[in-house]
Every structure is written in C-alpha cells, then in structure tokens.
Design a protein around this motif. Structure first.
Motif, short mmCIF file in Angstrom:
data_model
loop_
_atom_site.label_atom_id
_atom_site.label_comp_id
_atom_site.label_asym_id
_atom_site.label_seq_id
_atom_site.Cartn_x
_atom_site.Cartn_y
_atom_site.Cartn_z
N ARG A 325 82.75 82.02 42.97
CA ARG A 325 81.90 81.16 43.87
C ARG A 325 80.69 80.51 42.90
N VAL A 326 80.89 80.51 41.72
CA VAL A 326 79.55 79.82 40.97
C VAL A 326 80.28 78.94 39.81
N ILE A 327 79.84 77.53 40.09
CA ILE A 327 80.22 76.50 39.39
C ILE A 327 79.29 76.37 38.11
N TYR A 328 79.61 76.81 36.81
CA TYR A 328 78.76 76.79 35.76
C TYR A 328 78.84 75.17 35.28
N ALA A 329 77.47 74.81 34.77
CA ALA A 329 77.78 73.49 34.11
C ALA A 329 76.50 73.59 32.94
#
Length: 497
Positions: A325-329
């Motif tokens: 559920r988390v898009i890491y950038a």
C-alpha cells in the motif's frame, strides 16, 4: 562556396556544406550573410563588419562566443586574411568583440552603450544586488559532488558495457541499477524491495508526475497533500487532473483524520516532514495504512532526505509496514545533486504495469550510461562514502546555524535534527516577508512559509517561519551567508531593510 545574386547586386556568401578544403583549421563554423556592394566605400570589409555586428546585436552570437580564427574565416568566406583581421580589429575597438592571446576572439560580455535597450528607447533595467549567499531549501552543496568517484565509475562502465546495452532501454530501468537500488534502500532505509519492484526515474519530480497521471487513468480524482507542503508538488498533481486536498500537519506529522471521503492517494514525507521538520508518529503511520487498506488507496512516501539524520535516531521507511500500500520514492537529488536527475520508486505489484505503460507513452526511459554509472557507484561503495561525508558536513552546519541564531534570538529552530533545512519561526507573515525582502536586497536568497507558497490555501493567520536551507551554499560561501542571516535576524523589528 556559393554566390547567390540578389536584387541589389550584392551576394550572400557562406560556407557550402560539402566544402572540405583545408582552410577551416579553427574547427568552428560560422554562418554569415554578406551583402556585398563592391561600389560602396569599404566594400567587402565593411560588409563583414556589418554582418558580425548584426549577429551580435540580434543575439545570434551570444556573449563569450568564440569566433573562428582569421585564417579559417577568411578561407570559409573566400576573403583575404587581412580583410578579416581588419574587421575583427575594428569591432574590438568598438567594443563588440574582445581579443586576447591564447583565447582568441570572442563576443564581448557587455555591448557598446549605443546599442543597449536605453538607446532603443527602453529604460535600463534596475541593477540587481550581487548574490552573496543562497539559503533556499531543497538543494545540497553541489560543489561536493563526488567527481572523482563518478569518473572512476564511468571508466569502469565504458570499458565493460556491451554494445547491446546501448539499444532502447527498459522503461523500468537497467537491471544492474534496479538490483543496486534494491540492495541500497533495503539496508539503509529498511525498505522491502526486490529488483522487480524498482522503477528508475529522473528524480522525484518526474516520478510524481508519472504517478499522478497513472492514478488519474485508474479513476483517482484527488490526492491528499501535507499542509504546509511543497507547492510544486500540488501543481504537478493538479496538472495531471488530481485535486490536491490539504492535510494539516502538527507535532506528530500529518493528521489522517483529515482525509476526506473518496480520497485514494496521500503524499507524505514521514521521516522528516517538508518543511515543518517533524516525524510522522507511529500511531499516525498505522492510521494511514489502515485507511489505505480500507479504501483501496495508496500512500506515496517521499523519502527525500532520509539519509541525513544527525541525532543517532534514524527513522525507517514507512513502506516496510505495508509494501502493498506504500509507494516508496527516493532520489539522488539531495545526496549527489539535483542535476544528476536520478531517482527510484518501489512500486506495489498492481501498480507496476499501469505505471510502466505511462512511462512508455511519455518516453520516460533514462540514459543508459547514467544508470550504469550510478549502479557502479552504489555497488562499489562510493555512494555510501559520499553520503557519510555529506552527513558529517551538514550536521556541523546545522549545529553552527542553531548556535549562531541562539545568540541573536530566543526563538529555537523547529523540527528534528535532520535533513538539509531548518525552520526559524517568526512573529507574523508580515515579519516573514520583511525578512525575506531585506535578505534579497542584501543579496541573500531565502524562503518563507508564506513567501514560498507552502500553505494551501494561501494567506490567513497561518504560522510564519523562515525555511533555511543550510546545505545549499558551497563551502566557501557558507560562513558569509550565515553571517548575513544572523545580522538580519538580529535586527530590531522595523529597521530591517
């Protein structure tokens, strides 16, 4: 050589594209249209002077442009060298050109006074204060870019890469870089990542633009953003058709209770909120993840300066709590330089296909060689060594900033000891604007919460503060910028300016 007759009896002279004679030793091409009137005074020499003068006046030849050598230009135009020498000498005397032994003839940096905007009937521009310092946030000290390590990696890459690698690259990124990034973010930020989950981007700006466009295609209509927050990110979301909705930020970070119904994307800076400088509390992290799972939503985690924590209490990435559920950038914009234009996303599997489709449609693949150089820098340890050196230097600067400001104001810097910027609260938006304006007048560039558009909507009785980018100045300019800042902050109200 071509000679094209015109109605006035003159001719246009320029080098023919296939003219291969050995007269062009300067290696510099210069297109000039010479309208020759051989009956006029000065003939070909005056025509050459006029053509060069007009090329400079029109801006086609800009300040500092190096001109061909006299022999080369004479051969190019079919003129005698003496004619070219005379034309150069005349234009140097008039101030159009400059000439010095060893550097050749160049276009002058300042045009003759008779041809400035004032002579054309325009008022001269007001002189700008000479810049003595830049304390705007969001940038590292680019003078510390690890040039030697980068060049060493480049040499290794160029000696080892196969010709096939220079074909059209995979939009997701080169396999070697995706492998290196997966290892890096796993061991340094606690991210759950594999090479297949990595997508290489041209920094976070491009990453956010691509994600916003992808979400819009998937039916998303709005995105929650921190308030205060970076105005350009809101503009990127809006440009893709997503309505930015504000999430209030307090001492524990962004407040998930402010998420409006129907929102399916939230853009957060959990490790070091930009610009407030607080850390997203554990309870609020869990609340955002619960919201994402209940609503088939996603959190975009902008870990823009996670490598720089100075109080020995590193905060791991939020992504590890919910990789689905988390898009890491992340990116190299704060560690190396914004101009490197290299970043990465760790993307949940359901989003990977739609995101890569957007990247193919927009031609977003990055240069192969740059990717392979970064992969080598990461795997060789050069990247880690640079980050450690930078971390030490920025920690010293933050300590010095806090110590010097404590001598002129009772107001303390806000936020945790981390990152590349710090906030200094001020009494009001008016006081903030006064300080930023006075700093600009003195040649010091500053941002404030109000003056740089962090609040949305703008205006109102929101808190005011200077957002001080202490990492931005190069080493030789840091102390001068700090001295000026301390002088401005220490002045009594009403006498700034």
């Amino acid at each position: 050589m071509r000679e094209d007759g015109d109605a006035t009896g003159g001719r246009s002279m320029r080098r023919s594209p296939d003219d291969g004679r050995a007269g062009f030793g300067s290696g510099l091409d210069l297109h000039l249209d010479l309208q020759l009137d051989l009956t006029g005074a000065g003939g070909v020499g005056r025509s050459l002077e006029g053509a060069l003068r007009e090329a400079v006046r029109s801006g086609r030849l800009t300040a500092g442009t190096r001109l061909p050598g006299t022999r080369g230009l004479a051969a190019d135009l079919g003129l005698s060298r003496g004619t070219v020498v005379h034309a150069y000498t005349q234009l140097i005397a008039e101030g159009w050109l400059t000439g010095s032994r060893g550097s050749g003839t160049r276009v002058a940096g300042v045009l003759p006074e008779s041809d400035t905007g004032e002579a054309a009937g325009h008022a001269p521009a007001k002189p700008r204060a000479a810049s003595v310092g830049d304390l705007r946030p969001g940038r590292p000290d680019v003078s510390t870019f690890p040039r030697a390590d980068w060049v060493s990696s480049l040499r290794r890459v160029m000696s080892a890469m196969e010709s096939e690698q220079m074909g059209y690259p995979d939009p997701a990124g080169m396999p070697a870089l995706r492998l290196a990034v997966a290892d890096y973010v796993s061991r340094t930020r606690g991210v759950w990542a594999s090479p297949d989950s990595i997508v290489i981007t041209a920094g976070f700006t491009q990453a956010l633009a691509l994600l916003a466009r992808t979400f819009r295609r998937l039916g998303v209509r709005s995105a929650a953003t921190e308030n205060p927050g970076f105005v350009f990110h809101r503009e990127l979301l809006a440009a893709a058709g997503l309505d930015p909705v504000p999430l209030e930020v307090g001492a524990e970070g962004a407040d998930p209770s402010g998420l409006p119904a129907g929102t399916r994307v939230a853009l957060l800076t959990p490790a070091h909120q930009h610009p407030w400088g607080v850390v997203l509390a554990p309870g609020r992290r869990s609340a955002f993840i619960d919201w994402a799972r209940r609503n088939d939503a996603y959190v975009i985690e902008d870990d823009y300066d996670g490598e720089f924590r100075y109080d020995q209490q590193p905060v791991g990435a939020m992504q590890a709590l919910a990789p689905d559920r988390v898009i890491y950038a992340g990116s190299t914009s704060k560690t190396l330089a914004p101009g490197a234009r290299l970043g990465w996303l760790v993307v949940p599997a359901p989003l990977r296909g739609p995101l890569l489709r957007t990247m193919r449609e927009t031609g977003s693949a990055l240069p192969v060689i740059d990717q392979l150089v970064l992969a080598d820098l990461l795997s060789s340890g050069g990247y880690d060594r640079h980050v450690r050196r930078a971390r030490l230097g920025y920690r010293r600067r933050r300590h010095e900033l806090a110590e010097r400001l404590a001598g002129v104001t009772d107001t303390l810097l806000t936020g945790v000891s981390a990152g590349l910027h710090a906030l200094l609260p001020v009494s009001s938006a008016a006081a903030e604007r006064e300080l930023v304006s006075a700093a600009e007048h003195a040649g010091l560039l500053l941002h404030g919460l109000h003056t740089a558009g962090y609040w949305h909507p703008a205006g109102g009785e929101r808190p005011a503060a200077l957002v001080i980018g202490y990492a931005t100045p190069p080493r030789h300019a840091w102390r001068q910028a700090l001295d000026l800042l301390v002088t401005l902050v220490g002045r009594p109200p009403g006498v700034i300016g």
